[in-house]
Design an enzyme around this catalytic site. Structure first.
Site, short mmCIF file in Angstrom:
data_model
loop_
_atom_site.label_atom_id
_atom_site.label_comp_id
_atom_site.label_asym_id
_atom_site.label_seq_id
_atom_site.Cartn_x
_atom_site.Cartn_y
_atom_site.Cartn_z
N SER A 145 58.13 -16.32 15.14
CA SER A 145 59.21 -15.38 14.83
C SER A 145 60.56 -15.94 15.25
CB SER A 145 58.96 -14.06 15.59
OG SER A 145 60.12 -13.26 15.66
N TYR A 158 57.60 -7.92 22.12
CA TYR A 158 57.41 -8.76 20.93
C TYR A 158 57.96 -10.16 21.17
CZ TYR A 158 57.67 -9.90 15.91
OH TYR A 158 57.53 -10.47 14.67
P1 NAP Z 1 53.00 -5.91 8.64
O1 NAP Z 1 53.52 -5.64 7.28
O2 NAP Z 1 53.15 -4.88 9.72
O3 NAP Z 1 51.45 -6.34 8.54
C1 NAP Z 1 50.78 -6.64 9.73
C2 NAP Z 1 49.32 -6.78 9.40
O4 NAP Z 1 48.60 -7.03 10.62
C3 NAP Z 1 48.74 -5.50 8.79
O5 NAP Z 1 47.80 -5.83 7.79
C4 NAP Z 1 48.05 -4.87 9.99
O6 NAP Z 1 46.98 -4.04 9.65
C5 NAP Z 1 47.51 -6.11 10.68
N1 NAP Z 1 47.14 -5.83 12.06
C6 NAP Z 1 47.88 -5.27 13.04
N2 NAP Z 1 47.16 -5.17 14.17
C7 NAP Z 1 45.91 -5.66 13.89
C8 NAP Z 1 44.71 -5.81 14.65
N3 NAP Z 1 44.63 -5.43 15.92
N4 NAP Z 1 43.64 -6.35 14.03
C9 NAP Z 1 43.69 -6.72 12.73
N5 NAP Z 1 44.81 -6.60 11.95
C10 NAP Z 1 45.90 -6.07 12.54
O7 NAP Z 1 53.67 -7.22 9.21
P2 NAP Z 1 54.36 -8.46 8.47
O8 NAP Z 1 55.82 -8.22 8.37
O9 NAP Z 1 53.57 -8.83 7.25
O10 NAP Z 1 54.14 -9.56 9.61
C11 NAP Z 1 53.00 -10.38 9.63
C12 NAP Z 1 53.22 -11.33 10.79
O11 NAP Z 1 54.49 -11.97 10.64
C13 NAP Z 1 53.28 -10.62 12.15
O12 NAP Z 1 52.69 -11.45 13.13
C14 NAP Z 1 54.77 -10.50 12.42
O13 NAP Z 1 55.04 -10.43 13.81
C15 NAP Z 1 55.28 -11.77 11.83
N6 NAP Z 1 56.69 -11.79 11.44
C16 NAP Z 1 57.19 -10.87 10.58
C17 NAP Z 1 58.54 -11.00 10.18
C18 NAP Z 1 59.18 -10.03 9.23
O14 NAP Z 1 60.42 -10.08 9.12
N7 NAP Z 1 58.44 -9.18 8.54
C19 NAP Z 1 59.31 -12.04 10.65
C20 NAP Z 1 58.74 -12.94 11.57
C21 NAP Z 1 57.42 -12.82 11.94
P3 NAP Z 1 47.19 -2.43 9.72
O15 NAP Z 1 48.01 -2.08 8.53
O16 NAP Z 1 45.79 -1.89 9.68
O17 NAP Z 1 47.91 -2.13 11.01
C1 GCO Z 2 63.07 -6.98 14.65
C2 GCO Z 2 62.26 -7.56 13.52
C3 GCO Z 2 61.97 -9.02 13.80
C4 GCO Z 2 61.14 -9.59 12.70
C5 GCO Z 2 60.84 -11.02 12.94
C6 GCO Z 2 62.06 -11.88 12.97
O1 GCO Z 2 62.83 -5.83 15.01
O2 GCO Z 2 63.94 -7.72 15.14
O3 GCO Z 2 61.06 -6.83 13.33
O4 GCO Z 2 61.32 -9.14 15.02
O5 GCO Z 2 59.92 -8.91 12.60
O6 GCO Z 2 60.02 -11.24 14.04
O7 GCO Z 2 61.65 -13.23 12.97
#
Ligand code: NAP
Ligand code: GCO
Length: 265
Positions: A145, A158
Protein backbone atom coordinates in the site's frame (compact mmCIF):
# COMPACT_ATOMS: atom_id res chain seq x y z
CA UNK A 1 15.62 -13.45 -26.35
CA UNK A 2 11.84 -13.65 -26.00
CA UNK A 3 10.71 -12.47 -22.56
CA UNK A 4 8.20 -14.90 -21.01
CA UNK A 5 5.18 -13.16 -19.53
CA UNK A 6 3.03 -16.26 -19.98
CA UNK A 7 1.39 -18.00 -17.01
CA UNK A 8 0.38 -21.05 -19.07
CA UNK A 9 0.15 -24.18 -16.93
CA UNK A 10 0.49 -22.27 -13.65
CA UNK A 11 -1.88 -22.53 -10.66
CA UNK A 12 -2.58 -19.21 -8.95
CA UNK A 13 -4.23 -18.58 -5.58
CA UNK A 14 -5.46 -15.01 -5.10
CA UNK A 15 -6.91 -14.45 -1.65
CA UNK A 16 -10.05 -12.34 -1.20
CA UNK A 17 -10.64 -12.20 -4.96
CA UNK A 18 -14.44 -12.25 -5.36
CA UNK A 19 -14.20 -8.62 -6.46
CA UNK A 20 -11.94 -5.57 -6.26
CA UNK A 21 -8.20 -5.65 -6.81
CA UNK A 22 -7.98 -9.42 -6.28
CA UNK A 23 -10.58 -10.08 -8.96
CA UNK A 24 -8.76 -7.82 -11.45
CA UNK A 25 -5.43 -9.55 -10.79
CA UNK A 26 -6.90 -13.07 -10.95
CA UNK A 27 -8.73 -12.25 -14.19
CA UNK A 28 -5.48 -11.00 -15.74
CA UNK A 29 -3.72 -14.17 -14.61
CA UNK A 30 -6.41 -16.28 -16.29
CA UNK A 31 -5.97 -14.33 -19.54
CA UNK A 32 -2.22 -15.00 -19.26
CA UNK A 33 -2.95 -18.74 -19.05
CA UNK A 34 -3.10 -19.51 -15.32
CA UNK A 35 -5.71 -21.64 -13.54
CA UNK A 36 -7.38 -19.41 -10.95
CA UNK A 37 -8.17 -20.30 -7.34
CA UNK A 38 -9.62 -17.74 -4.97
CA UNK A 39 -11.27 -17.61 -1.57
CA UNK A 40 -13.63 -15.44 0.39
CA UNK A 41 -15.11 -15.64 3.86
CA UNK A 42 -18.71 -16.11 2.72
CA UNK A 43 -20.10 -18.74 0.30
CA UNK A 44 -22.43 -16.16 -1.21
CA UNK A 45 -19.45 -14.01 -2.17
CA UNK A 46 -17.57 -17.01 -3.51
CA UNK A 47 -20.62 -17.83 -5.64
CA UNK A 48 -20.87 -14.22 -6.85
CA UNK A 49 -17.18 -14.30 -7.68
CA UNK A 50 -17.50 -17.58 -9.61
CA UNK A 51 -20.34 -16.07 -11.63
CA UNK A 52 -18.32 -12.92 -12.33
CA UNK A 53 -15.33 -14.95 -13.50
CA UNK A 54 -17.65 -17.09 -15.67
CA UNK A 55 -18.98 -13.92 -17.31
CA UNK A 56 -15.39 -13.31 -18.42
CA UNK A 57 -15.12 -16.88 -19.69
CA UNK A 58 -12.94 -17.90 -16.72
CA UNK A 59 -13.59 -21.26 -14.98
CA UNK A 60 -12.24 -20.31 -11.55
CA UNK A 61 -12.04 -22.48 -8.43
CA UNK A 62 -13.67 -20.74 -5.44
CA UNK A 63 -13.36 -21.69 -1.78
CA UNK A 64 -14.70 -20.44 1.53
CA UNK A 65 -11.75 -19.67 3.79
CA UNK A 66 -10.93 -17.06 6.43
CA UNK A 67 -7.26 -16.30 5.78
CA UNK A 68 -6.68 -15.48 9.47
CA UNK A 69 -7.56 -19.09 10.42
CA UNK A 70 -4.45 -21.26 10.01
CA UNK A 71 -6.43 -24.51 10.10
CA UNK A 72 -8.75 -23.30 7.32
CA UNK A 73 -5.80 -22.03 5.28
CA UNK A 74 -3.91 -25.32 5.54
CA UNK A 75 -7.07 -27.20 4.55
CA UNK A 76 -7.58 -24.78 1.60
CA UNK A 77 -4.04 -25.31 0.30
CA UNK A 78 -4.35 -29.11 0.67
CA UNK A 79 -7.70 -29.06 -1.17
CA UNK A 80 -6.29 -26.95 -4.02
CA UNK A 81 -3.24 -29.21 -4.32
CA UNK A 82 -5.56 -32.23 -4.51
CA UNK A 83 -8.18 -30.76 -6.86
CA UNK A 84 -6.16 -28.37 -9.04
CA UNK A 85 -2.43 -28.75 -8.42
CA UNK A 86 0.49 -27.26 -6.50
CA UNK A 87 0.17 -23.48 -6.13
CA UNK A 88 2.80 -21.78 -8.32
CA UNK A 89 1.64 -18.21 -7.68
CA UNK A 90 0.23 -16.81 -4.42
CA UNK A 91 -1.20 -13.30 -4.22
CA UNK A 92 -1.85 -12.23 -0.63
CA UNK A 93 -4.58 -9.76 -1.52
CA UNK A 94 -7.28 -10.18 1.17
CA UNK A 95 -7.31 -7.17 3.43
CA UNK A 96 -9.37 -4.83 5.58
CA UNK A 97 -9.00 -1.29 6.83
CA UNK A 98 -10.46 0.54 9.83
CA UNK A 99 -10.36 4.34 9.62
CA UNK A 100 -10.43 5.35 13.30
CA UNK A 101 -8.29 7.96 15.12
CA UNK A 102 -5.63 5.92 16.96
CA UNK A 103 -6.61 7.04 20.45
CA UNK A 104 -10.23 6.08 19.73
CA UNK A 105 -9.31 2.66 18.27
CA UNK A 106 -9.60 -0.31 20.61
CA UNK A 107 -6.76 -2.80 20.89
CA UNK A 108 -9.14 -5.44 19.52
CA UNK A 109 -9.81 -3.31 16.41
CA UNK A 110 -6.07 -2.76 15.94
CA UNK A 111 -5.39 -6.47 16.29
CA UNK A 112 -8.15 -7.35 13.80
CA UNK A 113 -6.51 -5.25 11.07
CA UNK A 114 -3.06 -6.65 11.86
CA UNK A 115 -4.55 -10.16 11.80
CA UNK A 116 -5.99 -9.88 8.30
CA UNK A 117 -3.41 -7.59 6.69
CA UNK A 118 -0.19 -9.00 8.19
CA UNK A 119 -0.68 -12.25 10.12
CA UNK A 120 -2.75 -13.80 7.32
CA UNK A 121 -0.16 -13.21 4.56
CA UNK A 122 2.34 -14.94 6.87
CA UNK A 123 -0.04 -17.87 7.42
CA UNK A 124 -0.86 -18.32 3.73
CA UNK A 125 2.73 -17.92 2.55
CA UNK A 126 3.88 -20.44 5.17
CA UNK A 127 1.25 -22.88 3.88
CA UNK A 128 2.30 -22.68 0.21
CA UNK A 129 6.11 -22.43 0.47
CA UNK A 130 6.86 -26.13 1.24
CA UNK A 131 5.22 -27.33 -1.98
CA UNK A 132 6.83 -24.49 -3.94
CA UNK A 133 10.21 -25.70 -2.68
CA UNK A 134 9.44 -29.29 -3.70
CA UNK A 135 8.31 -28.10 -7.13
CA UNK A 136 11.47 -26.08 -7.70
CA UNK A 137 10.21 -22.55 -7.12
CA UNK A 138 7.25 -20.19 -7.02
CA UNK A 139 6.00 -16.61 -6.90
CA UNK A 140 4.55 -14.80 -3.89
CA UNK A 141 3.08 -11.33 -4.36
CA UNK A 142 1.94 -9.37 -1.30
CA UNK A 143 -0.45 -6.48 -1.86
CA UNK A 144 1.09 -3.64 0.09
CA UNK A 145 0.00 0.00 0.00
CA UNK A 146 0.95 3.68 -0.04
CA UNK A 147 0.73 3.08 3.70
CA UNK A 148 3.72 0.77 3.46
CA UNK A 149 5.65 4.06 3.06
CA UNK A 150 3.41 6.84 4.35
CA UNK A 151 1.14 7.47 7.30
CA UNK A 152 -2.04 9.46 7.56
CA UNK A 153 -4.67 10.20 10.15
CA UNK A 154 -7.00 7.34 11.23
CA UNK A 155 -5.15 4.42 9.60
CA UNK A 156 -2.58 3.51 12.28
CA UNK A 157 -3.36 -0.23 12.29
CA UNK A 158 -3.48 -0.45 8.49
CA UNK A 159 -0.19 1.44 8.05
CA UNK A 160 1.50 -0.72 10.71
CA UNK A 161 0.25 -3.85 8.94
CA UNK A 162 1.22 -2.73 5.44
CA UNK A 163 4.61 -1.52 6.65
CA UNK A 164 5.12 -4.92 8.23
CA UNK A 165 3.95 -6.63 5.04
CA UNK A 166 6.68 -4.77 3.13
CA UNK A 167 9.29 -6.24 5.49
CA UNK A 168 7.68 -9.71 5.49
CA UNK A 169 8.02 -9.56 1.69
CA UNK A 170 11.73 -8.77 1.98
CA UNK A 171 12.21 -11.51 4.57
CA UNK A 172 10.54 -14.23 2.50
CA UNK A 173 12.81 -13.11 -0.37
CA UNK A 174 15.84 -13.39 1.92
CA UNK A 175 14.93 -16.76 3.43
CA UNK A 176 13.57 -18.59 0.35
CA UNK A 177 15.27 -16.99 -2.64
CA UNK A 178 17.69 -19.93 -2.72
CA UNK A 179 14.72 -22.19 -3.58
CA UNK A 180 13.88 -20.10 -6.65
CA UNK A 181 11.00 -18.43 -4.84
CA UNK A 182 10.55 -14.77 -5.68
CA UNK A 183 8.53 -12.76 -3.16
CA UNK A 184 7.65 -9.20 -4.19
CA UNK A 185 5.03 -6.64 -3.29
CA UNK A 186 2.67 -4.47 -5.27
CA UNK A 187 1.92 -1.11 -3.67
CA UNK A 188 -1.27 0.21 -5.28
CA UNK A 189 -2.03 3.91 -5.08
CA UNK A 190 -5.63 4.98 -4.63
CA UNK A 191 -7.83 2.50 -6.49
CA UNK A 192 -11.57 2.65 -7.15
CA UNK A 193 -12.86 -0.36 -5.18
CA UNK A 194 -15.44 -0.96 -2.42
CA UNK A 195 -12.66 -0.45 0.15
CA UNK A 196 -12.19 3.17 -0.91
CA UNK A 197 -15.82 3.90 -1.84
CA UNK A 198 -16.43 5.87 1.41
CA UNK A 199 -13.57 8.20 0.42
CA UNK A 200 -15.19 8.97 -2.94
CA UNK A 201 -18.81 9.48 -1.87
CA UNK A 202 -20.37 12.65 -3.27
CA UNK A 203 -21.34 15.20 -0.62
CA UNK A 204 -24.98 16.22 -0.02
CA UNK A 205 -24.46 19.26 -2.26
CA UNK A 206 -23.07 17.02 -5.04
CA UNK A 207 -19.47 18.15 -4.50
CA UNK A 208 -16.54 15.79 -4.29
CA UNK A 209 -15.68 14.17 -0.92
CA UNK A 210 -12.79 16.22 0.56
CA UNK A 211 -10.55 13.13 0.49
CA UNK A 212 -11.45 12.56 -3.16
CA UNK A 213 -10.24 16.10 -3.96
CA UNK A 214 -7.15 15.46 -1.82
CA UNK A 215 -6.17 12.36 -3.80
CA UNK A 216 -6.79 14.13 -7.10
CA UNK A 217 -4.32 16.81 -5.93
CA UNK A 218 -1.78 14.20 -4.78
CA UNK A 219 -1.84 12.15 -7.98
CA UNK A 220 0.07 13.49 -11.01
CA UNK A 221 -2.56 11.98 -13.32
CA UNK A 222 -5.22 13.85 -11.29
CA UNK A 223 -7.44 10.79 -11.04
CA UNK A 224 -8.10 7.62 -9.02
CA UNK A 225 -6.67 4.45 -10.53
CA UNK A 226 -8.65 1.42 -11.63
CA UNK A 227 -8.11 -2.18 -10.42
CA UNK A 228 -7.38 -3.26 -14.01
CA UNK A 229 -4.31 -0.97 -14.03
CA UNK A 230 -2.65 -3.35 -11.58
CA UNK A 231 -2.96 -6.28 -14.01
CA UNK A 232 0.23 -5.72 -16.02
CA UNK A 233 2.52 -5.30 -13.00
CA UNK A 234 0.87 -8.32 -11.34
CA UNK A 235 1.37 -10.53 -14.42
CA UNK A 236 4.99 -9.37 -14.66
CA UNK A 237 5.70 -10.31 -11.03
CA UNK A 238 3.97 -13.70 -11.48
CA UNK A 239 5.86 -14.59 -14.68
CA UNK A 240 9.35 -15.79 -15.55
CA UNK A 241 10.02 -12.27 -16.78
CA UNK A 242 10.60 -11.26 -13.14
CA UNK A 243 12.73 -14.25 -12.00
CA UNK A 244 15.59 -11.87 -11.14
CA UNK A 245 13.31 -9.49 -9.20
CA UNK A 246 13.02 -10.35 -5.51
CA UNK A 247 12.13 -8.46 -2.36
CA UNK A 248 10.92 -5.50 -4.42
CA UNK A 249 7.81 -3.43 -3.74
CA UNK A 250 6.49 -2.27 -7.12
CA UNK A 251 4.44 0.87 -6.51
CA UNK A 252 1.60 1.24 -8.99
CA UNK A 253 0.46 4.61 -7.74
CA UNK A 254 0.35 6.92 -10.74
CA UNK A 255 3.31 8.77 -9.24
CA UNK A 256 1.86 9.67 -5.83
CA UNK A 257 5.04 8.75 -3.94
CA UNK A 258 7.11 10.94 -6.30
CA UNK A 259 4.88 14.02 -6.04
CA UNK A 260 4.63 16.65 -3.30
CA UNK A 261 1.12 17.45 -4.52
CA UNK A 262 -0.54 20.10 -6.66
CA UNK A 263 0.50 23.61 -5.70
CA UNK A 264 -2.34 25.91 -4.57
CA UNK A 265 -3.67 27.80 -7.64
P1 NAP B 1 -11.94 -4.80 -0.89
O1 NAP B 1 -12.70 -4.30 -2.06
O2 NAP B 1 -12.37 -4.45 0.50
O3 NAP B 1 -11.81 -6.41 -1.00
C1 NAP B 1 -11.10 -7.07 0.02
C2 NAP B 1 -11.32 -8.54 -0.18
O4 NAP B 1 -10.67 -9.25 0.88
C3 NAP B 1 -12.80 -8.93 -0.13
O5 NAP B 1 -13.07 -9.95 -1.07
C4 NAP B 1 -12.93 -9.46 1.29
O6 NAP B 1 -13.96 -10.39 1.45
C5 NAP B 1 -11.60 -10.16 1.44
N1 NAP B 1 -11.30 -10.44 2.85
C6 NAP B 1 -11.27 -9.57 3.88
N2 NAP B 1 -10.97 -10.22 5.02
C7 NAP B 1 -10.81 -11.54 4.69
C8 NAP B 1 -10.51 -12.73 5.44
N3 NAP B 1 -10.30 -12.69 6.75
N4 NAP B 1 -10.43 -13.89 4.77
C9 NAP B 1 -10.67 -13.95 3.44
N5 NAP B 1 -10.96 -12.86 2.67
C10 NAP B 1 -11.03 -11.68 3.31
O7 NAP B 1 -10.43 -4.33 -1.00
P2 NAP B 1 -9.57 -3.89 -2.27
O8 NAP B 1 -9.63 -2.42 -2.42
O9 NAP B 1 -9.87 -4.78 -3.44
O10 NAP B 1 -8.12 -4.24 -1.69
C11 NAP B 1 -7.52 -5.50 -1.89
C12 NAP B 1 -6.15 -5.40 -1.28
O11 NAP B 1 -5.47 -4.25 -1.82
C13 NAP B 1 -6.18 -5.17 0.24
O12 NAP B 1 -5.09 -5.85 0.83
C14 NAP B 1 -5.98 -3.67 0.38
O13 NAP B 1 -5.40 -3.34 1.63
C15 NAP B 1 -5.03 -3.40 -0.75
N6 NAP B 1 -5.00 -2.03 -1.26
C16 NAP B 1 -6.13 -1.42 -1.69
C17 NAP B 1 -6.01 -0.13 -2.25
C18 NAP B 1 -7.20 0.63 -2.76
O14 NAP B 1 -7.04 1.84 -3.02
N7 NAP B 1 -8.35 0.01 -2.94
C19 NAP B 1 -4.77 0.48 -2.35
C20 NAP B 1 -3.65 -0.19 -1.85
C21 NAP B 1 -3.77 -1.46 -1.33
P3 NAP B 1 -15.34 -9.91 2.18
O15 NAP B 1 -16.06 -9.09 1.17
O16 NAP B 1 -16.02 -11.21 2.51
O17 NAP B 1 -14.95 -9.11 3.39
C1 GCO C 1 -7.04 5.18 2.99
C2 GCO C 1 -7.13 4.24 1.81
C3 GCO C 1 -5.74 3.73 1.48
C4 GCO C 1 -5.82 2.77 0.34
C5 GCO C 1 -4.48 2.24 -0.02
C6 GCO C 1 -3.55 3.31 -0.49
O1 GCO C 1 -7.95 5.14 3.82
O2 GCO C 1 -6.06 5.93 3.02
O3 GCO C 1 -8.02 3.17 2.08
O4 GCO C 1 -5.19 3.11 2.59
O5 GCO C 1 -6.64 1.67 0.66
O6 GCO C 1 -3.92 1.45 0.96
O7 GCO C 1 -2.40 2.68 -1.03
Amino acid sequence: MAVNFSLEGKVALVTGASYGIGFAIASAYAKAGATICFNDIKQELVDKGLAAYKELGIEAHGYVCDVTNEEQVNALVAQIEKEVGVIDILVNNAGIIKRIPMCEMTAAEFRQVIDVDLNAPFIVAKAVIPSMIKKGGGKIINICSMMSELGRETVSAYAAAKGGLKMLTRNICSEYGKYNIQCNGIGPGYIETPQTAPLRERQADGSRHPFDSFIIAKTPAERWLKPEELAGPAVFLASEASDAVNGHILYVDGGILAYIGKQPQ
